[in-house]
Design an enzyme around this catalytic site. Structure first.
Site, PDB file in Angstrom:
ATOM      1  N   ASP A 190     -17.467   7.766  -2.730  1.00 30.69           N
ATOM      2  CA  ASP A 190     -16.285   7.342  -2.134  1.00 30.69           C
ATOM      3  C   ASP A 190     -16.205   5.956  -3.240  1.00 30.69           C
ATOM      4  OD1 ASP A 190     -14.160   6.978  -0.352  1.00 30.69           O
ATOM      5  OD2 ASP A 190     -15.080   5.554   0.905  1.00 30.69           O
ATOM      6  N   GLU A 191     -15.020   5.478  -3.018  1.00 28.43           N
ATOM      7  CA  GLU A 191     -14.562   4.367  -3.807  1.00 28.43           C
ATOM      8  C   GLU A 191     -15.316   4.101  -5.350  1.00 28.43           C
ATOM      9  OE1 GLU A 191     -12.506   2.225  -2.890  1.00 28.43           O
ATOM     10  OE2 GLU A 191     -12.414   2.265  -0.640  1.00 28.43           O
ATOM     11  N   ALA A 192     -15.103   5.483  -5.897  1.00 28.92           N
ATOM     12  CA  ALA A 192     -15.621   5.463  -7.101  1.00 28.92           C
ATOM     13  C   ALA A 192     -15.564   4.579  -8.427  1.00 28.92           C
ATOM     14  CB  ALA A 192     -15.843   6.980  -7.688  1.00 28.92           C
ATOM     15  N   GLN A 193     -14.299   3.936  -8.064  1.00 33.71           N
ATOM     16  CA  GLN A 193     -13.885   2.920  -9.249  1.00 33.71           C
ATOM     17  C   GLN A 193     -14.694   1.772  -9.341  1.00 33.71           C
ATOM     18  OE1 GLN A 193     -12.205   3.393  -6.306  1.00 33.71           O
ATOM     19  NE2 GLN A 193     -11.785   1.322  -5.181  1.00 33.71           N
ATOM     20  N   CYS A 243       5.608   6.355  -2.514  1.00 37.62           N
ATOM     21  CA  CYS A 243       5.850   4.679  -2.675  1.00 37.62           C
ATOM     22  C   CYS A 243       6.271   4.255  -1.464  1.00 37.62           C
ATOM     23  CB  CYS A 243       6.844   4.582  -3.689  1.00 37.62           C
ATOM     24  SG  CYS A 243       7.630   2.787  -3.762  1.00 37.62           S
ATOM     25  N   CYS A 302      10.010   3.328  -1.353  1.00 37.63           N
ATOM     26  CA  CYS A 302      10.976   4.608  -1.570  1.00 37.63           C
ATOM     27  C   CYS A 302      10.358   5.912  -1.507  1.00 37.63           C
ATOM     28  CB  CYS A 302      11.774   4.510  -2.884  1.00 37.63           C
ATOM     29  SG  CYS A 302      10.584   5.135  -4.489  1.00 37.63           S
TER      30      CYS A 302
END
Ligand SMILES: [Zn+2]
Length: 209
Positions: free
Chosen positions: A104-107, A162, A165
């Site tokens: 998880d949250e590999a960034q 998004c 939109c």
């Protein structure tokens, strides 16, 4: 040969929900999965992997920039830049009967840890599925995401819409209160009120207000 997967998506694209569903499916079949989480993310407590939809599960393994993996006494990857006493050794010998590693949250992984996970797919034949953001709110790749894009066998986008939109979100807007901000440190982990998924056009409009 097992694969390294990078499943990326903007904020709120249900990456963690997807991870928890994959973990649930393996466990339903009585297969072992290892849930890995970088220690930097303390939003819901150090151990918890929690989706915005409310599902939660404890991580089995927390990793930091000091972590490194060893296999039968050998470093999977060398960490020459770290001093010996800074290291946090994770011995994999007792984890080799796992069917899959999920991150998880590999960034927030270091590039060395991504390289080690890549080697695990080859040397241990265990698939690794990493979930994370591709870019930060300034549109720069995170260190972990950059190495994952370079090394992954399979790269998949988890899509979301998004906030402003109906187009596909490709960016992450950072908000302080309701005001978008475009400068600051990369790492400032927030919940829904601090980040929103956003498309390129809406990002442009917000920036030029
Ligand atoms: Zn938009």
């Amino acid at each position: 040969m097992a694969k390294l997967y990078f499943r990326f998506g903007a904020m709120g694209s249900a990456k963690t929900l997807n991870l928890l569903a994959v973990a649930h499916n393996y466990r339903q079949q009585r297969k072992k999965v290892l849930l890995i989480k970088p220690q930097i993310d303390l939003r819901f407590g150090a151990n918890a992997i929690t989706s915005r939809a409310g599902l939660t599960c404890d991580a089995d393994l927390l990793v930091s920039e000091k972590s490194y993996f060893t296999l039968k006494g050998n470093d999977l990857i060398s960490h020459d830049s770290l001093k010996k006493d800074q290291k946090n050794e994770i011995v994999l010998d007792n984890k080799l009967d796992y069917s899959c590693f999920l991150v998880d949250e590999a960034q927030f992984l270091t590039k060395e840890l991504v390289e080690a996970l890549y080697e695990i797919t080859i040397l241990c034949n265990i698939p690794v599925i990493a979930y994370g953001l591709k870019t930060d709110f300034r549109n720069f790749l995170f260190e972990g995401s950059k190495r994952l894009l370079e090394l992954s066998d399979t790269i998949e986008e988890i899509k979301t819409t998004c906030f402003y939109c109906e187009k596909k979100a490709t960016h992450n807007i950072r908000l302080i209160g309701e005001k978008p901000v475009f400068t600051g440190e990369t790492v400032d982990i927030g919940a829904d009120e601090k980040y929103r998924p956003c498309c390129k056009m809406c990002l442009h409009k917000l920036k030029s207000r």
